[in-house]
Scaffold this motif. Sequence first.
Motif, PDB file in Angstrom:
ATOM      1  N   ASP A   5       0.833  -1.203   0.000  1.00  0.00           N
ATOM      2  CA  ASP A   5       0.000   0.000   0.000  1.00  0.00           C
ATOM      3  C   ASP A   5       0.867   1.253   0.000  1.00  0.00           C
ATOM      4  N   ASP A   6       1.993   1.156  -0.678  1.00  0.00           N
ATOM      5  CA  ASP A   6       2.926   2.268  -0.817  1.00  0.00           C
ATOM      6  C   ASP A   6       2.294   3.399  -1.630  1.00  0.00           C
ATOM      7  N   ASP A   7       2.464   4.648  -1.160  1.00  0.00           N
ATOM      8  CA  ASP A   7       1.856   5.804  -1.824  1.00  0.00           C
ATOM      9  C   ASP A   7       2.231   5.877  -3.296  1.00  0.00           C
ATOM     10  N   GLU A   8       3.479   5.592  -3.608  1.00  0.00           N
ATOM     11  CA  GLU A   8       3.939   5.708  -4.988  1.00  0.00           C
ATOM     12  C   GLU A   8       3.238   4.709  -5.897  1.00  0.00           C
ATOM     13  N   TYR A   9       3.071   3.488  -5.406  1.00  0.00           N
ATOM     14  CA  TYR A   9       2.360   2.479  -6.199  1.00  0.00           C
ATOM     15  C   TYR A   9       0.912   2.906  -6.434  1.00  0.00           C
ATOM     16  N   ILE A  10       0.270   3.387  -5.380  1.00  0.00           N
ATOM     17  CA  ILE A  10      -1.133   3.792  -5.484  1.00  0.00           C
ATOM     18  C   ILE A  10      -1.284   4.928  -6.487  1.00  0.00           C
ATOM     19  N   PHE A  11      -0.456   5.964  -6.332  1.00  0.00           N
ATOM     20  CA  PHE A  11      -0.536   7.119  -7.222  1.00  0.00           C
ATOM     21  C   PHE A  11      -0.313   6.698  -8.670  1.00  0.00           C
ATOM     22  N   SER A  12       0.734   5.907  -8.912  1.00  0.00           N
ATOM     23  CA  SER A  12       1.071   5.508 -10.279  1.00  0.00           C
ATOM     24  C   SER A  12      -0.027   4.655 -10.898  1.00  0.00           C
ATOM     25  N   ALA A  13      -0.580   3.730 -10.108  1.00  0.00           N
ATOM     26  CA  ALA A  13      -1.645   2.868 -10.624  1.00  0.00           C
ATOM     27  C   ALA A  13      -2.857   3.697 -11.038  1.00  0.00           C
ATOM     28  N   LEU A  14      -3.235   4.674 -10.220  1.00  0.00           N
ATOM     29  CA  LEU A  14      -4.370   5.538 -10.547  1.00  0.00           C
ATOM     30  C   LEU A  14      -4.055   6.417 -11.744  1.00  0.00           C
TER      31      LEU A  14
END
Length: 219
Positions: free
Chosen positions: A85-94
Amino acid sequence: MIKILIADDQELIRESLKIILSTNNEFEVIDTVGSGKEVVESIRRHIPDIILMDVRMPDMDGVQCTKFVKEVYPEIKVIVLTTFDDDEYIFSALKYGASGYLLKGVSLDELTSAIKTVLQGGAIFNPNVASKVTKIFSEMAKNNIVAERIHDEDLPNLSDTEWKIIQQVSQGLSNKEIAEILKFTEGTIRNYLSVILDKLQLRDRTQLAIWYIHRGKEA
């Protein structure tokens, strides 16, 4: 029948998901793959309705794979299903067009509901992730990151109905839910949304939601 592609580098995880999802007669797991390269090859053969995508995979990670899928096959929905649930993964996926971000360990009912919600045009997030999404959107608005190119003087003419739809999209409502609120058919909402995205030169409803939050517009 909803056609599902499962992408995870752990064989036990993907085979377990296949067994679990196959208990629902509305679902058909058309393939299970273990790398980004295999995702691309499988899509060309099967054209799934939705992909359950892990983040960390060989050849091409889940984020880059999502980017490819949404650029080449925009009609295919992607739910990121991962332990991270890393912020970078979430942001990039969205940013690249994922419609959902769930953490492994969700129940079958939750996963089933998420798949149906996303296919109806909605977005879905694990509760732990949802707070991060809100934070990311808020920070994007503060830092003036999204939709810089659309200033008030350049804003295309949008009707009151279009503003209402934009507002409800920003709240995460699906086309079906918006149609019920506005007393339109779901097809009419899809048509409105297509026109709105074209007017604003945005790719999808996620970018539209970010743009609306960024602008601080109250319809």
